[in-house]
Scaffold this active site. Sequence first.
Site: not given
Ligand code: 5RP
Length: 232
Positions: A31-32, A88-90, A102, A109
Site C-alpha cells: 500500500t502507498g 513500500g516503507a517509511d 504511514g 501489511e
Molecule cells: C502504508 C505503508 C506504506 O508502504 C508506507 O507508508 C510508504 O508509503 P509511500 O510509498 O506512500 O511513501 O506502510 O501503511
Amino acid sequence: MDKAQQDALKKAAGIEAAKLIENGMIAGLGTGSTVRFLVDELGRRVKEEGLQFTGVTTSRRTQEQAEGYGIKIVDIDDVDHIDITIDGADEVDKNFNGIKGGGAALLWEKIVATNSNKIVWIVDESKVVDTIGKFPLPVEVIPFGAGHVIKKFEAKGYKPTLRLDADGKPVRTDENNYVVDLHLERIDHPQELAEDLITTVGVVEHGLFLNMVDKVIVGDPDGPRVLLNPNK
Ligand code: 5RP
C-alpha cells in the site's frame, strides 16, 4: 528533494520491482504511493505482455487499483502461500529494520508479509536512514479505551498523537481501528519497544518490521539499487 523528484525515484523503484512478478505467481501487493507505481506497471504488463498472476492486497485501496487493471485479487485465506510481497516503507536502516504504516495499512501489511516466502520493499533514497524513528511510528489501536492507551504511551514518554483525517476525525484502518503515531525521533532499541507495544492491551499491531525484509529496491538518482539482507 522536491515531491516530483521523489515521485520519479519511487516510480523507478516500482517499475524495477514489477520485473520480479512472473506468470502463475501469488503476489502480495502493498500500500502507498510507491506501490501505486508498482501496480500501474503490473497493470501495463498484464495488458501488453499478457502477464497472469494472482494478487493478495494489503488494503482496499490497492485492491481497487489492481482490479481496475483486471488483476485477479483473492482473499488471503484463499491461498496456501504467497510467493513474494512487494511493499513500500517509511524508513529502513542498515540492519533491515523498518517502519511501516504511514498509509495506515500496517496490520494487513504485516499479516501479508509474515505469510510471504519473500519480502521486497520499494523506497526512494530518502527512506534509507542510520537510525529509525524520525518518522512517527504508527500503532494500530482498538477504539474502545484508546484514550487510556494514549495516556500510557504519554507516561512512557512515547509522545503519542491520535491520527486524524482532514475533517478532524480519527483515521480508521481497514479493520476500523485507530492509528496512534509515536513521535520518538530515534529508536535505539527496536526489539524492546516492539515487545512493549505488542504487550499493551488495546494495541493490535505496531509499524516496526524488524529484520523481515529480504530485499530493498532503492530509487536512487543513478538508477534503482538493491540492498540484500544478509541475515535472510
Ligand atoms: C502504508 C505503508 C506504506 O508502504 C508506507 O507508508 C510508504 O508509503 P509511500 O510509498 O506512500 O511513501 O506502510 O501503511
